[in-house]
Design a protein around this motif. Structure first.
Motif, PDB file in Angstrom:
ATOM      1  N   ALA A 177       0.831  -1.215   0.000  1.00  0.00           N
ATOM      2  CA  ALA A 177       0.000   0.000   0.000  1.00  0.00           C
ATOM      3  C   ALA A 177       0.865   1.265   0.000  1.00  0.00           C
ATOM      4  O   ALA A 177       0.617   2.207  -0.766  1.00  0.00           O
ATOM      5  CB  ALA A 177      -0.923  -0.013   1.215  1.00  0.00           C
ATOM      6  N   LEU A 178       1.904   1.275   0.850  1.00  0.00           N
ATOM      7  CA  LEU A 178       2.779   2.452   0.912  1.00  0.00           C
ATOM      8  C   LEU A 178       3.621   2.587  -0.357  1.00  0.00           C
ATOM      9  O   LEU A 178       3.958   3.696  -0.772  1.00  0.00           O
ATOM     10  CB  LEU A 178       3.686   2.366   2.140  1.00  0.00           C
ATOM     11  CG  LEU A 178       2.993   2.537   3.503  1.00  0.00           C
ATOM     12  CD1 LEU A 178       4.014   2.457   4.633  1.00  0.00           C
ATOM     13  CD2 LEU A 178       2.238   3.857   3.575  1.00  0.00           C
ATOM     14  N   GLY A 179       3.930   1.446  -0.981  1.00  0.00           N
ATOM     15  CA  GLY A 179       4.668   1.484  -2.245  1.00  0.00           C
ATOM     16  C   GLY A 179       3.847   2.147  -3.342  1.00  0.00           C
ATOM     17  O   GLY A 179       4.357   2.962  -4.120  1.00  0.00           O
ATOM     18  N   ILE A 180       2.571   1.800  -3.411  1.00  0.00           N
ATOM     19  CA  ILE A 180       1.677   2.418  -4.396  1.00  0.00           C
ATOM     20  C   ILE A 180       1.542   3.908  -4.118  1.00  0.00           C
ATOM     21  O   ILE A 180       1.581   4.743  -5.033  1.00  0.00           O
ATOM     22  CB  ILE A 180       0.299   1.730  -4.372  1.00  0.00           C
ATOM     23  CG1 ILE A 180       0.433   0.263  -4.817  1.00  0.00           C
ATOM     24  CG2 ILE A 180      -0.688   2.464  -5.280  1.00  0.00           C
ATOM     25  CD1 ILE A 180      -0.832  -0.554  -4.635  1.00  0.00           C
ATOM     26  N   ALA A 181       1.389   4.251  -2.830  1.00  0.00           N
ATOM     27  CA  ALA A 181       1.261   5.660  -2.445  1.00  0.00           C
ATOM     28  C   ALA A 181       2.518   6.446  -2.818  1.00  0.00           C
ATOM     29  O   ALA A 181       2.437   7.578  -3.317  1.00  0.00           O
ATOM     30  CB  ALA A 181       0.998   5.764  -0.942  1.00  0.00           C
ATOM     31  N   TYR A 182       3.686   5.838  -2.572  1.00  0.00           N
ATOM     32  CA  TYR A 182       4.944   6.515  -2.893  1.00  0.00           C
ATOM     33  C   TYR A 182       5.068   6.761  -4.389  1.00  0.00           C
ATOM     34  O   TYR A 182       5.452   7.853  -4.830  1.00  0.00           O
ATOM     35  CB  TYR A 182       6.130   5.697  -2.396  1.00  0.00           C
ATOM     36  CG  TYR A 182       7.467   6.221  -2.878  1.00  0.00           C
ATOM     37  CD1 TYR A 182       7.819   7.558  -2.684  1.00  0.00           C
ATOM     38  CD2 TYR A 182       8.364   5.396  -3.543  1.00  0.00           C
ATOM     39  CE1 TYR A 182       9.048   8.054  -3.131  1.00  0.00           C
ATOM     40  CE2 TYR A 182       9.584   5.882  -3.994  1.00  0.00           C
ATOM     41  CZ  TYR A 182       9.918   7.209  -3.789  1.00  0.00           C
ATOM     42  OH  TYR A 182      11.107   7.706  -4.234  1.00  0.00           O
TER      43      TYR A 182
END
Length: 225
Positions: free
Chosen positions: A192-197
């Motif tokens: 999830a944080l990878g997509i957000a980044y």
């Protein structure tokens, strides 16, 4: 969809440095550890400080730009990051509940964290809430920044690598391969944080969210102690 294999290899090299630096920074404390003149928790604390400083210096230009960007666009960046984190956090909770009901056992990484918190709650809290998010966001996300333009592939690959690094410590024999199922909860928030980044192109935003996520975990651990 662009996939840059060279950039992917660069990311893997940075991850290798993550383990190598830990060994190098541990060396000055080896004698003290053997003689029981310093605790393992204290050594971990100084190693993480050294690692955080190392990666901050290495990515300093990128971090300065991201800080400026966050100041200008903090509403958009934080809104997007929180949105994806909530999805990842929800999947993590759901998968953790299912694994608990199946009685597969706890991941070794989790048991080690609880043990370290019992011995040095303040230092471990600082590591988990401040130092680890900085290090892990730079190593597992920033270092892979340019290997693909697809945010979903980026999130899945970097999230799975992050989860795999944490889960492999639980595998000591072929019988422990079942523990790979913990990739699901460990990778959910990472993906999830990878997509957000990739969507925001701002590592500071994901670092803040990672820190908040770890704060929640720390509170949970301290309650259980």
């Amino acid at each position: 969809m662009k996939f840059d294999f060279k950039e992917f290899i660069k990311g893997i090299i940075v991850i290798c440095s993550y383990f190598l630096i830990q060994v190098i920074y541990c060396m000055p404390f080896s004698y003290l550890l053997i003689k029981n003149k310093i605790s393992e928790s204290t050594v971990y604390f100084f190693i993480f400080i050294g690692m955080a400083i190392t990666y901050i210096i290495y990515y300093r230009k990128s971090l300065i730009n991201d800080l400026k960007d966050l100041k200008k666009n903090y509403k958009t960046i934080l809104k997007t990051t929180i949105k994806y984190w909530l999805i990842g956090f929800g999947l993590m909770l759901l998968s953790s509940m299912i694994l608990t009901s199946l009685n597969i056992g706890k991941a070794t990484n989790q048991e080690q964290n609880i043990s370290l918190f019992k011995n040095a709650p303040i230092m471990q809290s600082l590591i988990a809430i401040i130092l680890a998010p900085i290090i892990e966001e730079l190593v597992f996300r920033r270092s892979f920044k340019n290997f693909t333009n697809n945010k979903y592939i980026f999130g899945i690959v970097t999230g799975l690598i992050f989860g795999l690094v944490h889960v492999t410590s639980s595998i000591t024999s072929p019988n422990d391969l079942i523990m790979l199922i913990y990739l699901i909860p460990y990778s959910s928030v990472g993906i999830a944080l990878g997509i957000a980044y990739k969507e925001n192109n701002n590592i500071v935003g994901t670092t803040i969210m990672h820190s908040i996520h770890n704060l929640i975990s720390v509170i949970e651990i301290l309650i259980l102690l």
